[in-house]
Design a protein around this motif. Sequence first.
Motif, mmCIF file in Angstrom:
data_model
loop_
_atom_site.group_PDB
_atom_site.id
_atom_site.type_symbol
_atom_site.label_atom_id
_atom_site.label_comp_id
_atom_site.label_asym_id
_atom_site.label_seq_id
_atom_site.Cartn_x
_atom_site.Cartn_y
_atom_site.Cartn_z
ATOM 1 N N LEU A 124 -2.055 16.545 -1.746
ATOM 2 C CA LEU A 124 -1.826 16.346 -3.174
ATOM 3 C C LEU A 124 -3.091 15.836 -3.847
ATOM 4 C CD1 LEU A 124 1.720 14.720 -3.149
ATOM 5 C CD2 LEU A 124 1.092 17.120 -3.459
ATOM 6 N N ILE A 125 -3.369 16.381 -5.009
ATOM 7 C CA ILE A 125 -4.530 15.982 -5.807
ATOM 8 C C ILE A 125 -4.271 14.599 -6.383
ATOM 9 C CG2 ILE A 125 -5.922 16.555 -7.836
ATOM 10 C CD1 ILE A 125 -4.968 19.506 -7.381
ATOM 11 N N ALA A 138 3.007 5.959 -2.655
ATOM 12 C CA ALA A 138 4.158 6.781 -3.053
ATOM 13 C C ALA A 138 4.176 7.009 -4.555
ATOM 14 C CB ALA A 138 5.457 6.117 -2.597
ATOM 15 N N ALA A 139 3.887 5.971 -5.331
ATOM 16 C CA ALA A 139 3.868 6.113 -6.794
ATOM 17 C C ALA A 139 2.772 7.081 -7.231
ATOM 18 C CB ALA A 139 3.678 4.748 -7.451
ATOM 19 N N ILE A 195 0.835 -1.195 0.000
ATOM 20 C CA ILE A 195 0.000 0.000 0.000
ATOM 21 C C ILE A 195 0.872 1.249 0.000
ATOM 22 C CG2 ILE A 195 -1.612 1.347 1.389
ATOM 23 C CD1 ILE A 195 -2.921 -1.292 2.204
ATOM 24 N N ARG A 196 1.923 1.233 0.808
ATOM 25 C CA ARG A 196 2.793 2.411 0.865
ATOM 26 C C ARG A 196 3.502 2.641 -0.459
ATOM 27 N NH1 ARG A 196 3.141 4.305 6.099
ATOM 28 N NH2 ARG A 196 2.542 2.831 7.685
ATOM 29 N N ARG A 197 3.907 1.576 -1.140
ATOM 30 C CA ARG A 197 4.570 1.714 -2.440
ATOM 31 C C ARG A 197 3.609 2.300 -3.473
ATOM 32 N NH1 ARG A 197 6.332 -3.141 -2.898
ATOM 33 N NH2 ARG A 197 4.687 -3.936 -4.200
ATOM 34 N N LEU A 198 2.374 1.809 -3.503
ATOM 35 C CA LEU A 198 1.377 2.332 -4.447
ATOM 36 C C LEU A 198 1.029 3.785 -4.123
ATOM 37 C CD1 LEU A 198 -1.004 -0.748 -4.733
ATOM 38 C CD2 LEU A 198 0.622 0.084 -6.446
#
Length: 185
Positions: free
Chosen positions: A160-161, A6-7, A1-4
């Motif tokens: 962030l949008i 961040a991306a 979840i954190r990787r997605l």
Amino acid sequence: IRRLTAASMAQSWTTIPHITGMDEVDATALLDARKRLQASLRAGGAEEAAAALTPLVLLAAAVTRTLRRYPLVNAAVDADGAAVTVHERVNLGVAVATPDGLIVPVVTDADRRDLVSLALEMQRLALAARNRTVSADELRGGTFTLTNYGALGGRFATPLILPGQAGIMGFGAIKERPIVVEGAV
């Protein structure tokens, strides 16, 4: 979840122009309205609905109705900036902090829901996000997002949008503060 996450945030920051405005408002009327609505719900035996009626729910109701009135804010710009898609539905993403990271479940047709339905659905989705039971479908289709960084004690932030959306609205903590009104604190 954190990787997605961040991306997605990296894509947002590099591809979407962000303009941030910050204001403070007197939340007294909002809190008074909530108190009256909760009392009315409790008097009618709707304790669960009264408990679910948070200040964020009232703000969500105001935001979704405003999006209906100003549809260009409930829109998306394609990747090359050639076309703007105005969404027919107001599907409100609500950012939820979880132990696994930030998750944004979506309240479909949020502008068409009454306060009780909106409150209960926001509560249900937040709980599902925290319990890791939110479905993939409940994470898709958002047209605008709300975030409540005030729940973490924050006063100001620059959210962030999300890609595919035209805006995000964040709310800081509601706290008593000295304010000058008509020249007096």
